[in-house]
Design a protein around this motif. Structure first.
Motif, PDB file in Angstrom:
ATOM      1  N   ALA A 126      -3.104   8.654   7.835  1.00  0.00           N
ATOM      2  CA  ALA A 126      -3.172   7.380   7.110  1.00  0.00           C
ATOM      3  C   ALA A 126      -2.567   6.233   7.912  1.00  0.00           C
ATOM      4  CB  ALA A 126      -2.462   7.513   5.767  1.00  0.00           C
ATOM      5  N   GLU A 176      -8.800  -0.406   5.619  1.00  0.00           N
ATOM      6  CA  GLU A 176      -8.960   1.012   5.246  1.00  0.00           C
ATOM      7  C   GLU A 176      -7.738   1.500   4.468  1.00  0.00           C
ATOM      8  OE1 GLU A 176     -11.617   1.879   9.255  1.00  0.00           O
ATOM      9  OE2 GLU A 176      -9.532   2.530   9.173  1.00  0.00           O
ATOM     10  N   GLN A 177      -6.557   1.007   4.844  1.00  0.00           N
ATOM     11  CA  GLN A 177      -5.352   1.396   4.099  1.00  0.00           C
ATOM     12  C   GLN A 177      -5.401   0.891   2.666  1.00  0.00           C
ATOM     13  OE1 GLN A 177      -1.595   0.803   6.045  1.00  0.00           O
ATOM     14  NE2 GLN A 177      -2.249   1.839   7.900  1.00  0.00           N
ATOM     15  N   GLN A 178      -5.937  -0.319   2.491  1.00  0.00           N
ATOM     16  CA  GLN A 178      -6.069  -0.835   1.119  1.00  0.00           C
ATOM     17  C   GLN A 178      -7.051   0.032   0.334  1.00  0.00           C
ATOM     18  OE1 GLN A 178      -4.249  -3.131  -0.459  1.00  0.00           O
ATOM     19  NE2 GLN A 178      -5.382  -2.590  -2.306  1.00  0.00           N
ATOM     20  N   ASN A 195      -3.347  12.263   1.283  1.00  0.00           N
ATOM     21  CA  ASN A 195      -2.892  11.120   0.480  1.00  0.00           C
ATOM     22  C   ASN A 195      -3.671  11.026  -0.828  1.00  0.00           C
ATOM     23  OD1 ASN A 195      -0.861   8.927   1.557  1.00  0.00           O
ATOM     24  ND2 ASN A 195      -1.870   9.784   3.367  1.00  0.00           N
ATOM     25  N   MET A 234       1.608   4.208   1.689  1.00  0.00           N
ATOM     26  CA  MET A 234       1.051   5.549   1.735  1.00  0.00           C
ATOM     27  C   MET A 234       1.907   6.444   2.607  1.00  0.00           C
ATOM     28  SD  MET A 234      -2.096   4.049   3.656  1.00  0.00           S
ATOM     29  CE  MET A 234      -2.375   3.534   2.016  1.00  0.00           C
ATOM     30  N   LEU A 264      -4.943   4.133  10.088  1.00  0.00           N
ATOM     31  CA  LEU A 264      -6.064   3.385   9.504  1.00  0.00           C
ATOM     32  C   LEU A 264      -5.849   1.886   9.697  1.00  0.00           C
ATOM     33  CD1 LEU A 264      -6.348   5.197   6.037  1.00  0.00           C
ATOM     34  CD2 LEU A 264      -7.886   5.495   7.976  1.00  0.00           C
ATOM     35  N   SER A 295       2.183   7.856   5.841  1.00  0.00           N
ATOM     36  CA  SER A 295       1.529   7.603   7.131  1.00  0.00           C
ATOM     37  C   SER A 295       1.261   8.865   7.922  1.00  0.00           C
ATOM     38  CB  SER A 295       2.399   6.711   8.012  1.00  0.00           C
ATOM     39  OG  SER A 295       2.940   5.692   7.271  1.00  0.00           O
ATOM     40  N   ARG A 329       0.794  -1.259   0.000  1.00  0.00           N
ATOM     41  CA  ARG A 329       0.000   0.000   0.000  1.00  0.00           C
ATOM     42  C   ARG A 329       0.810   1.284   0.000  1.00  0.00           C
ATOM     43  NH1 ARG A 329      -3.038  -4.002   3.863  1.00  0.00           N
ATOM     44  NH2 ARG A 329      -3.673  -5.263   2.121  1.00  0.00           N
TER      45      ARG A 329
END
Ligand code: ATP
Length: 236
Positions: A134, A141-143, A98, A89, A137, A91, A87
């Motif tokens: 992020a 939720e991160q996906q 994001n 992102m 999460l 963070s 993922r």
């Protein structure tokens, strides 16, 4: 009609020959899965298509344009969006920040806002968490955030690397439903998965990778009933 055509690509990590004459194609509107064991070369294949890695030889064409020598941001601009494994992102940035990063190749503010609305409609849980960092999460939720961010580029094709990784069966089903919905709305999907059963259950066609080579190609339904595939990849 072929949207993405990969022909005889060879990719190396130093002396390791990770992809050996890989060829495949993805037609407009399809969900195509790449399945295979750990280390077969699935991630390397997606990274090569999106320009993170470059092939030593071979060709990659997207809508009749050669993209194998293009820088990553130009490939995104052509309509190819990559949701990487793990993922990746930011963070320390919020959900909204994001998502906005996903639109970095676009200029039109109104269109970017429209995409944001679409992403929030598709992922209400992101909307509820728009100001949350992020990094806080849950895995699912991160996906969703990673997929939402990729959609912010307004892609024609989405490259998904292991969307089911680390998720509970219920969440895996939810994510796979969302992938199918995104596809129904006109986004072509190239899906890499360890969870071959799940991947084949939503794909039109699939390619099987073994130690850097494609060893089989067929309709997903046929592969689900293929004895050798069942034994090797479906745990039956
Ligand atoms: P997984 O599901 O475990 O990620 P994969 O099918 O996606 O597997 P790749 O990650 O593409 O496989 O790896 C293909 C081969 O390339 C493996 O042998 C791997 O060890 C090797 N490889 C991957 N990344 C690197 C790297 N940065 N440096 C050296 N070798 C690498």
């Amino acid at each position: 009609m072929a949207m993405l055509t990969v022909e005889n690509i060879n990719v190396y990590y130093g002396v390791i020959h990770a992809l050996k004459d890989i060829s495949f194609q993805v037609n407009e509107g399809e969900i195509v899965a790449l399945i295979g064991a750990n280390g077969a070369g699935k991630t390397t294949t997606l990274q090569t298509v999106s320009g993170m890695l470059s092939a030593k030889s071979g060709s990659i064409r997207f809508q009749d344009q050669e993209i194998s020598r293009m820088p990553e941001h130009k490939i995104v601009k052509q309509g190819i969006s990559h949701v990487p494994e793990g993922r990746r992102m930011f963070s320390n940035l919020t959900v909204l920040e994001n998502l906005k990063m996903g639109a970095y190749t676009r200029k039109d503010k109104q269109e970017i806002n429209n995409s944001l609305e679409m992403v929030y409609e598709r992922f209400p849980r992101l909307k509820e968490r728009t100001r949350q960092l992020a990094g806080t999460l849950s895995g699912g939720e991160q996906q969703m955030l990673a997929m939402g961010r990729a959609l912010m580029a307004n892609p024609r094709i989405l490259l998904l690397d292991e969307p089911s990784m680390g998720l509970s069966p219920l969440l895996v089903s939810e994510i796979f439903d969302i992938i199918q919905e995104i596809n129904k709305q006109g986004v072509t999907i190239l899906l890499v998965e360890q969870n071959a059963k799940k991947a084949l259950s939503i794909a039109n066609r699939a390619y099987v990778l073994e130690t850097g080579r494609i060893v089989k190609e067929n309709d997903a339904q046929a592969l689900l009933h293929d004895e050798a595939i069942k034994k090797a990849y479906l745990g039956e």
